[in-house]
Structures are given as C-alpha cells and as structure tokens.
Motif scaffolding. Structure first.
Motif, mmCIF file in Angstrom:
data_model
loop_
_atom_site.group_PDB
_atom_site.id
_atom_site.type_symbol
_atom_site.label_atom_id
_atom_site.label_comp_id
_atom_site.label_asym_id
_atom_site.label_seq_id
_atom_site.Cartn_x
_atom_site.Cartn_y
_atom_site.Cartn_z
ATOM 1 N N ASP A 59 0.817 -1.109 -0.066
ATOM 2 C CA ASP A 59 -0.153 -0.003 0.074
ATOM 3 C C ASP A 59 1.023 1.259 0.151
ATOM 4 O O ASP A 59 1.814 1.358 0.833
ATOM 5 C CB ASP A 59 -1.077 0.017 1.135
ATOM 6 N N LEU A 60 0.534 2.125 -1.007
ATOM 7 C CA LEU A 60 1.114 3.575 -1.018
ATOM 8 C C LEU A 60 0.223 4.288 0.201
ATOM 9 O O LEU A 60 -0.770 4.425 0.144
ATOM 10 C CB LEU A 60 1.215 4.044 -2.411
ATOM 11 N N PRO A 61 0.940 5.139 1.108
ATOM 12 C CA PRO A 61 0.400 5.944 1.981
ATOM 13 C C PRO A 61 -0.126 7.358 1.567
ATOM 14 O O PRO A 61 0.276 8.417 1.785
ATOM 15 C CB PRO A 61 1.865 6.323 2.874
ATOM 16 N N ILE A 62 -1.250 7.181 0.422
ATOM 17 C CA ILE A 62 -1.705 8.312 -0.011
ATOM 18 C C ILE A 62 -2.672 9.165 0.811
ATOM 19 O O ILE A 62 -2.854 10.433 0.374
ATOM 20 C CB ILE A 62 -2.637 7.851 -1.464
ATOM 21 N N HIS A 63 -3.087 8.574 1.907
ATOM 22 C CA HIS A 63 -3.994 9.277 2.747
ATOM 23 C C HIS A 63 -3.306 9.762 3.997
ATOM 24 O O HIS A 63 -3.843 10.415 4.707
ATOM 25 C CB HIS A 63 -5.099 8.586 3.222
ATOM 26 N N GLU A 64 -2.043 9.559 4.303
ATOM 27 C CA GLU A 64 -1.258 10.072 5.339
ATOM 28 C C GLU A 64 -0.723 11.362 5.169
ATOM 29 O O GLU A 64 -0.292 12.073 4.229
ATOM 30 C CB GLU A 64 -0.051 9.282 5.295
ATOM 31 N N GLY A 76 -1.401 0.825 -4.741
ATOM 32 C CA GLY A 76 -0.561 -0.126 -4.282
ATOM 33 C C GLY A 76 0.444 -0.582 -5.414
ATOM 34 O O GLY A 76 0.125 -0.161 -6.543
ATOM 35 N N ILE A 77 1.550 -0.914 -4.964
ATOM 36 C CA ILE A 77 2.803 -1.115 -5.893
ATOM 37 C C ILE A 77 3.314 -2.490 -5.586
ATOM 38 O O ILE A 77 3.392 -3.016 -4.442
ATOM 39 C CB ILE A 77 3.682 0.124 -5.596
ATOM 40 N N CYS A 78 3.679 -3.132 -6.743
ATOM 41 C CA CYS A 78 4.477 -4.228 -6.812
ATOM 42 C C CYS A 78 5.855 -4.326 -7.559
ATOM 43 O O CYS A 78 5.861 -3.584 -8.598
ATOM 44 C CB CYS A 78 3.775 -5.249 -7.264
ATOM 45 N N VAL A 79 6.845 -4.929 -6.906
ATOM 46 C CA VAL A 79 8.123 -4.978 -7.720
ATOM 47 C C VAL A 79 8.543 -6.311 -7.561
ATOM 48 O O VAL A 79 8.603 -7.212 -6.520
ATOM 49 C CB VAL A 79 9.124 -4.221 -7.051
ATOM 50 N N THR A 80 8.694 -6.985 -8.803
ATOM 51 C CA THR A 80 9.290 -8.570 -9.032
ATOM 52 C C THR A 80 9.961 -8.518 -9.913
ATOM 53 O O THR A 80 10.586 -7.505 -10.671
ATOM 54 C CB THR A 80 8.084 -9.382 -9.095
ATOM 55 N N ALA A 81 10.668 -10.034 -10.366
ATOM 56 C CA ALA A 81 11.548 -9.962 -11.488
ATOM 57 C C ALA A 81 11.151 -11.113 -12.199
ATOM 58 O O ALA A 81 10.237 -12.067 -11.994
ATOM 59 C CB ALA A 81 12.841 -10.579 -10.868
ATOM 60 N N VAL A 82 10.881 -10.856 -13.828
ATOM 61 C CA VAL A 82 10.392 -11.760 -14.734
ATOM 62 C C VAL A 82 11.889 -12.322 -15.381
ATOM 63 O O VAL A 82 12.267 -11.381 -16.093
ATOM 64 C CB VAL A 82 9.479 -11.410 -15.409
#
Length: 232
Positions: free
Chosen positions: A37-42, A91-97
């Motif tokens: 989750d990105l803290p967009i409401h903080e 929300g954001i995801c980082v992975t590898a393909v």
C-alpha cells in the motif's frame, strides 16, 4: 524463463480498504500479498516517510541502499499526482521476470456514473463512451459482484527530469487494464493495473484478474449486493 512468486502470492490475501458512499454502499476487495500500500492518505509528513521506508524495505528486500533510495523517491514523487487525481487506494509491486525487474501499480478511484437509470444501462453507456475515446480493447463483463466494463490499452507516461541522467523528462509506454464497476447509487468504482514492463504483463494481469474478481459490494445493513440482480 519466468520467475514468479508462489501461487499464494497471486491469490488475493489482504483485505483492501472500505470505500464509503453517501447512500452507504460499501465496496471491499483484497490485494495479492506482493502488492504494498502507498500512503496516499497520510497527512503527517514524518509518518508518510516512515511508511514509504517500510514499503521500500518490503518491496526490495536485500537491495542496495542506492536502489532503495531511488525507488523511494519515485514512490514519493507519485503520491501528489495520485492524491490530486482523487485516487482512494494505490498499491505497488516489484518483482522479477527472468532477469528483468518489473513493477506494477494498482489504483482505485470513485467517479460519477453516467446520468442514466440502472446499472446495466450505465455499463452500456460507459462502454460506448470508452469506445469513442479509447484506442484500447473495451468489453462489457460480469464479475462476481455484478456488471462491469473493462478497458485494456497503452498510454504514455513520463519520468520527471530529476530522476533521469540527462535531467530531461523521459516518456515511456505503459500498458494498463482498467475495470469500471457502476453502483446503484450513481457512483462508479474504477480499478486499474498499470505496468511499463511488457515482460511482466502476463503475471500482473493474472494478479489483477484475481483482484477485480474479489470485489464485493454490501448494503448499509451489511447484506451482499450484486448489481446484475433484478432491478439493476
């Protein structure tokens, strides 16, 4: 060869935030655990920084400090645009393909539905409008929560000059899937997955399909609401 998370990471496992509307329709969904989750409401800057640092550590475990810092800056710079565009969740995801680093974002926004009577008519109006203004593939679909519209396409995004070696704005193509779920109260929930990485498209679109299928609607008394039912 594609490097993918375990199957459990593809299945929605975290309860998403509840979105409330004036006439008390509640919208719930769940996110795959590889999305953060990105803290967009903080509103507290120090707390927002802490949450971003926590996000970076989870998204890039074991990464070099410089890589974590760069990723954190990208996330921070994007928060303002997300808030300005009225995003309710991101929300954001980082992975590898294989050996290719890939990232994707998911966002949820509330928009006014077309001024028509009934969800089914709203779906047709949304689909018709998208076909006029979008170059992507538009389809009327039915999710477990009810009727919806999907749009699959590509747009051009920009990377701020302060994040490029040349100090010039860099523009790049981003593929997306956007799903519109009209509600009986005149509001439409818009959920989107976007990724700049073609190598990650199959993986991220699979996860997004699971996420939109997890959307559930509830009346004020907590009873389930399915918009494809009678009177929709």
């Amino acid at each position: 060869m594609t490097t993918k998370p375990e199957l459990s990471a593809l299945v929605p496992s975290q309860t998403g935030p509840t979105v409330l509307r004036a006439d008390n329709i509640h919208v719930r969904w769940v996110m795959p655990e590889v999305f953060h989750d990105l803290p967009i409401h903080e509103r507290d800057d120090d707390e927002a920084v802490r949450l971003l640092e926590e996000l970076v550590d989870k998204a890039l475990p074991g990464a070099e400090y410089e890589d974590k810092t760069a990723f954190g800056v990208v996330c921070a710079l994007g928060l303002g645009d997300l808030v300005a565009s009225g995003v309710e969740y991101a929300g954001i995801c980082v992975t590898a393909v294989g050996d290719i680093p890939c990232s994707a974002t998911v966002s949820v926004t509330l928009l006014d539905s077309p001024d028509v009577e009934g969800v089914s008519v709203a779906v047709r109006e949304i689909a018709s409008s998208l076909r006029r203004i979008e170059s992507g593939e538009v389809s009327e679909i039915e999710l477990p929560c009810g009727l919806a519209v999907s749009c699959i396409g590509t747009r051009r995004e920009k990377l701020p000059g302060e994040l490029t070696e040349s100090d010039e704005v860099l523009r790049f193509p981003t593929a997306y899937i956007r799903v519109y779920v009209p509600l009986p109260n005149g509001t439409t929930v818009v959920m989107e997955m976007a990724t700049p990485n073609t190598a990650g498209w199959d993986l991220f679109s699979t996860m997004f399909g699971n996420t939109v299928s997890s959307i559930r609607l509830f009346n004020a008394d907590s009873s389930p609401l399915i918009t494809s039912g009678v009177g929709a």
